[in-house]
Design a protein around this motif. Structure first.
Motif, PDB file in Angstrom:
ATOM      1  N   UNK A   1       0.847  -1.192   0.000  1.00  0.00           N
ATOM      2  CA  UNK A   1       0.000   0.000   0.000  1.00  0.00           C
ATOM      3  C   UNK A   1       0.883   1.242   0.000  1.00  0.00           C
ATOM      4  N   UNK A   2       0.248   2.375  -0.184  1.00  0.00           N
ATOM      5  CA  UNK A   2       0.988   3.632  -0.189  1.00  0.00           C
ATOM      6  C   UNK A   2       0.675   4.486   1.012  1.00  0.00           C
ATOM      7  N   UNK A   3       0.349   3.862   2.153  1.00  0.00           N
ATOM      8  CA  UNK A   3      -0.025   4.614   3.339  1.00  0.00           C
ATOM      9  C   UNK A   3       0.622   4.024   4.577  1.00  0.00           C
ATOM     10  N   UNK A   4       0.739   4.883   5.599  1.00  0.00           N
ATOM     11  CA  UNK A   4       1.227   4.449   6.910  1.00  0.00           C
ATOM     12  C   UNK A   4       0.065   3.771   7.627  1.00  0.00           C
ATOM     13  N   UNK A   5       0.249   2.537   8.046  1.00  0.00           N
ATOM     14  CA  UNK A   5      -0.847   1.776   8.645  1.00  0.00           C
ATOM     15  C   UNK A   5      -0.785   1.838  10.170  1.00  0.00           C
ATOM     16  N   UNK A   6      -1.911   1.524  10.781  1.00  0.00           N
ATOM     17  CA  UNK A   6      -1.973   1.486  12.248  1.00  0.00           C
ATOM     18  C   UNK A   6      -1.093   0.374  12.808  1.00  0.00           C
TER      19      UNK A   6
END
Length: 445
Positions: free
Chosen positions: A284-289
């Motif tokens: 993915x292209x996001x910072x995850x929890x």
């Protein structure tokens, strides 16, 4: 320092009691005894369009239809904060809290509300007395809501239980003179920005991307001509390898950030240091929890120019869902010998589009009470800071409860925390998007 006159309006012990209502034969429509109920609370102020004077809260049922069983617990407290400007306006005329009760789900479907209005309750609130230091209990007990449920039920009505309390909540207010990464001056704002006096500078803020130091040292022996050639070579290689090398460079940009808060003599008094980089989760292209970025908030000990002790740890990530949001969690850090003790004091999310407010307040952090953890601060409201949405210029305004300040060093850690939260909005941007040049200081070195 000159505090600002805030007033805290708390609506507590919310509970709804419904009369027995016969079910419609068709089974259609919203039946309040089996549907979730909620209420909206709004403090009427014709001069304000701010959502800070409006809230939505769930309403537990005191008894089921025909059952008579009591609810296991009241709803959590709802808090409305009136800043100095609102206090001045509402002190000159009667203020009114409007509580609208609804049966059904919150939100709307196809533009139509899914809930049915049961009625409204209006409560007069004496803001002037509260601002003067008196605790004002505007309502305590049951109040009838709307019209009788049916002609066969006589005068039976729905009832809502509430305790409405207004009290003084003085706060110190500070504002960044610009975006935290641009090294602004931080000012104290007398009167909450409503004409109470001139802003006074109290701190300076310095941002470092962290990677510049390492790269500058490695380039020190080189001439300016060599550096120019190196930059052209990197540009050529980037074009040759395409987006892969550029994507890797973007991953390297979101680590090593540091914000240092200095007093007017130039001495560092607090800092926020990015100790875990903000990187995208696999695929993915996001910072995850599951893999958040982390900041450590530091307080100067006074033992030397580089003597620090950890004060808090801030984790941030990008929430998944129908609306993108910046998720965060804040823990106070205590050094208890060989082990470290961390106490959670805030966890929530902020819209990446509209922005919002970061808050440390026991009234809005019910998880601590549910876990049975002792609240580490004496008193109520601790700190709040404005956060702008993505792509918007940000000049955070910081509010700190008077009872939590004994010296300017106490304020400095909250200012450093505010800067870190503001920078999290950039650090949690999608990795398909470029960061602003102020956050990539070392790229041209």
């Amino acid at each position: 320092m000159d505090p600002c006159a805030f007033v805290r309006l708390t609506v507590d012990q919310l509970l709804l009691k419904l009369p027995s209502v016969p079910r419609p034969n068709s089974g259609a429509g919203v039946h309040p005894s089996t549907s979730p109920c909620f209420c909206t609370l709004h403090l009427q102020d014709c001069h304000s369009s701010s959502s800070s004077l409006s809230r939505t809260a769930p309403l537990p049922l005191a008894c089921a239809s025909g059952g008579g069983g009591a609810a296991v617990a009241h709803a959590g407290p709802v808090v409305l904060s009136l800043d100095a400007e609102a206090v001045r306006r509402l002190s000159a005329r009667p203020a009114e809290l409007v509580v609208a009760v609804h049966a059904g789900q919150t939100g709307s479907t196809c533009g139509m509300s899914a809930a049915r209005a049961l009625g409204r309750v209006r409560v007069a609130v004496d803001v002037a007395r509260a601002a003067a230091g008196e605790t004002v209990v505007a309502r305590d007990g049951w109040v009838d809501v709307g019209k009788p449920a049916s002609s066969s039920s006589g005068s039976a009505r729905a009832q809502i239980h509430m305790v409405v309390r207004a009290e003084a909540d003085p706060r110190y207010v500070f504002q960044f003179g610009g975006e935290p990464e641009c090294g602004p001056v931080v000012y104290q704002v007398p009167g909450g920005g409503a004409g109470g006096g001139q802003r006074q500078p109290v701190f300076t803020c310095r941002f470092s991307a962290g990677r510049r130091v390492t790269r500058t040292r490695s380039l020190t022996p080189q001439s300016s001509m060599t550096r120019s050639t190196s930059r052209r070579l990197r540009s050529w290689l980037s074009a040759l390898h395409g987006d892969g090398r550029d994507a890797q460079a973007r991953r390297e940009q979101r680590k090593g950030w540091t914000v240092t808060i200095h007093d007017l003599s130039g001495s560092p008094v607090a800092a926020a240091s990015m100790v875990t980089p903000f990187v995208p989760s696999p695929g993915s292209g996001r910072v995850s929890r599951a893999n958040p970025g982390t900041w450590l908030i530091l307080q100067a000990t006074g033992a030397g120019p580089s003597s620090w002790k950890p004060w808090a740890r801030l984790e941030a990530w990008r929430e998944r869902g129908p609306v993108d949001a910046l998720g965060y969690r804040l823990e106070l850090v205590f050094d208890s010998g060989p082990t470290e003790c961390a106490v959670p004091i805030a966890e929530s999310s902020i819209s990446t589009k509209r922005g919002g407010q970061f808050v440390i307040d026991p009234a809005t952090f019910h998880e601590a009470a549910a876990a049975g953890a002792a609240w580490p601060f004496a008193g109520g409201f601790v700190m709040g800071s404005t956060v702008e949405g993505e792509g918007r210029a940000s000049r955070p305004t910081v509010q700190v409860g008077v009872q939590h300040v004994t010296c300017m060093g106490d304020v400095a850690v909250f200012v450093a925390l505010s800067a870190a939260v503001d920078l999290c909005m950039d650090a949690c941007k999608l990795f398909s998007q470029r960061l602003r040049k102020e956050l990539c200081q070392d790229q041209d070195e």
